[in-house]
Design an enzyme around this catalytic site. Structure first.
Site, PDB file in Angstrom:
ATOM      1  N   CYS A 244      -4.082   0.629  -2.642  1.00 19.95           N
ATOM      2  CA  CYS A 244      -3.962  -0.575  -1.815  1.00 19.95           C
ATOM      3  C   CYS A 244      -2.891  -1.510  -2.377  1.00 19.95           C
ATOM      4  CB  CYS A 244      -5.278  -1.339  -1.799  1.00 19.95           C
ATOM      5  SG  CYS A 244      -6.622  -0.512  -0.950  1.00 19.95           S
TER       6      CYS A 244
ATOM      7  N   ASN B 156       0.837  -1.206   0.000  1.00 15.61           N
ATOM      8  CA  ASN B 156       0.000   0.000   0.000  1.00 15.61           C
ATOM      9  C   ASN B 156       0.870   1.254   0.000  1.00 15.61           C
ATOM     10  OD1 ASN B 156       0.618  -0.842   2.681  1.00 15.61           O
ATOM     11  ND2 ASN B 156      -1.019   0.405   3.537  1.00 15.61           N
TER      12      ASN B 156
ATOM     13  N   GLU C 266      -3.124  -4.639  -3.061  1.00 17.79           N
ATOM     14  CA  GLU C 266      -3.626  -5.547  -4.098  1.00 17.79           C
ATOM     15  C   GLU C 266      -3.591  -4.885  -5.467  1.00 17.79           C
ATOM     16  OE1 GLU C 266      -4.943  -4.709  -1.236  1.00 17.79           O
ATOM     17  OE2 GLU C 266      -6.211  -6.280  -0.389  1.00 17.79           O
TER      18      GLU C 266
ATOM     19  N   CYS D   3     -10.373  -4.771   0.116  1.00 13.12           N
ATOM     20  CA  CYS D   3     -11.470  -3.793   0.128  1.00 13.12           C
ATOM     21  C   CYS D   3     -12.346  -3.987  -1.113  1.00 13.12           C
ATOM     22  CB  CYS D   3     -10.911  -2.367   0.184  1.00 13.12           C
ATOM     23  SG  CYS D   3     -10.286  -1.757  -1.390  1.00 13.12           S
TER      24      CYS D   3
ATOM     25  N   CYS E   3     -10.725  -3.166  -4.511  1.00 16.11           N
ATOM     26  CA  CYS E   3      -9.756  -4.198  -4.941  1.00 16.11           C
ATOM     27  C   CYS E   3     -10.471  -5.459  -5.396  1.00 16.11           C
ATOM     28  CB  CYS E   3      -8.769  -4.498  -3.814  1.00 16.11           C
ATOM     29  SG  CYS E   3      -7.612  -3.130  -3.548  1.00 16.11           S
TER      30      CYS E   3
ATOM     31  N   GLU F 219       0.352   5.220   0.531  1.00 16.09           N
ATOM     32  CA  GLU F 219      -0.581   6.271   0.950  1.00 16.09           C
ATOM     33  C   GLU F 219      -0.146   7.643   0.458  1.00 16.09           C
ATOM     34  OE1 GLU F 219      -1.085   5.703   5.193  1.00 16.09           O
ATOM     35  OE2 GLU F 219      -2.284   3.895   4.833  1.00 16.09           O
ATOM     36  N   ASN F 220      -1.058   8.596   0.601  1.00 17.01           N
ATOM     37  CA  ASN F 220      -0.806   9.952   0.139  1.00 17.01           C
ATOM     38  C   ASN F 220      -1.466  10.925   1.097  1.00 17.01           C
ATOM     39  OD1 ASN F 220      -1.519  12.449  -1.743  1.00 17.01           O
ATOM     40  ND2 ASN F 220       0.130  11.311  -2.714  1.00 17.01           N
TER      41      ASN F 220
HETATM   42  N1  THU Z   1      -5.357  -1.380   2.458  1.00 16.12           N
HETATM   43  C1  THU Z   1      -4.822  -2.215   1.528  1.00 16.12           C
HETATM   44  O1  THU Z   1      -3.697  -2.023   1.070  1.00 16.12           O
HETATM   45  N2  THU Z   1      -5.569  -3.262   1.114  1.00 16.12           N
HETATM   46  C2  THU Z   1      -6.822  -3.550   1.567  1.00 16.12           C
HETATM   47  O2  THU Z   1      -7.490  -4.405   1.021  1.00 16.12           O
HETATM   48  C3  THU Z   1      -7.344  -2.838   2.723  1.00 16.12           C
HETATM   49  C4  THU Z   1      -6.689  -1.525   3.004  1.00 16.12           C
HETATM   50  C5  THU Z   1      -4.570  -0.245   2.900  1.00 16.12           C
HETATM   51  C6  THU Z   1      -5.044   1.070   2.367  1.00 16.12           C
HETATM   52  C7  THU Z   1      -4.508   2.021   3.425  1.00 16.12           C
HETATM   53  O3  THU Z   1      -3.177   2.349   3.082  1.00 16.12           O
HETATM   54  C8  THU Z   1      -4.507   1.218   4.698  1.00 16.12           C
HETATM   55  O4  THU Z   1      -4.616  -0.148   4.304  1.00 16.12           O
HETATM   56  C9  THU Z   1      -5.637   1.546   5.653  1.00 16.12           C
HETATM   57  O5  THU Z   1      -6.856   1.497   5.020  1.00 16.12           O
END
Ligand code: THU
Length: 131
Positions: free
Chosen positions: A54, A43, A56, A87, A90, A45-46
């Site tokens: 994410c 993942n 995935e 999520c 994804c 983030e920004n």
């Molecule tokens: N996140 C994922 O990378 N995959 C998921 O399926 C669930 C959430 C990440 C996104 C964000 O960076 C952090 O988890 C919290 O939501």
């Protein structure tokens, strides 16, 4: 042939590169193609939260960019204590490439559960819904 242990280890390795200064929740993913190639993602983030991606979809981007789109399975690990289900976005993005992709939610190479993508995303939105 499944090799979930290797996928989980690769996902754990990718998770170490997580860029998650906002949630502090690290996620790693490893996709396996039907021809036995592995693609990982984490993942990213920004500060504009909606611009985050994410793990995935990061792995899917990596695979597609390398010319691979036939996926057998995806393993997902996280820094949390429990399994990390993908999520909704994804799930939808994965489903673009097949309804029968195995989704391996892992706490460790020894502790995982496996779902079929169609179990996690019944009634997906697809091309036929645009008619
Ligand atoms: N996140 C994922 O990378 N995959 C998921 O399926 C669930 C959430 C990440 C996104 C964000 O960076 C952090 O988890 C919290 O939501």
């Amino acid at each position: 042939m499944e090799n979930y242990k290797k996928m989980i280890e690769l996902a754990q390795s990718a998770m170490k590169n997580s860029y998650s200064p906002y949630s502090h929740f690290k996620v790693g993913a490893c996709l396996k193609t039907v021809n036995g190639k592995y693609f990982v993602g984490t993942n990213i983030e920004n500060s504009s939260y909606g611009a985050s991606i994410c793990a995935e979809r990061s792995a899917i981007s990596c695979a597609i960019s390398s010319g691979e789109k036939n996926f057998e399975a995806i393993a997902i690990v996280s820094s949390g204590d429990d399994y990390c289900p993908p999520c909704g976005i994804c799930r939808q993005v994965l489903s673009e490439f097949g309804d029968n992709i195995k989704v391996v939610l892992a706490k460790s190479p020894q502790d995982y559960v496996v779902y079929n993508l169609s179990e996690l995303l019944p009634h997906k939105f697809f091309e036929g819904d645009m008619k």
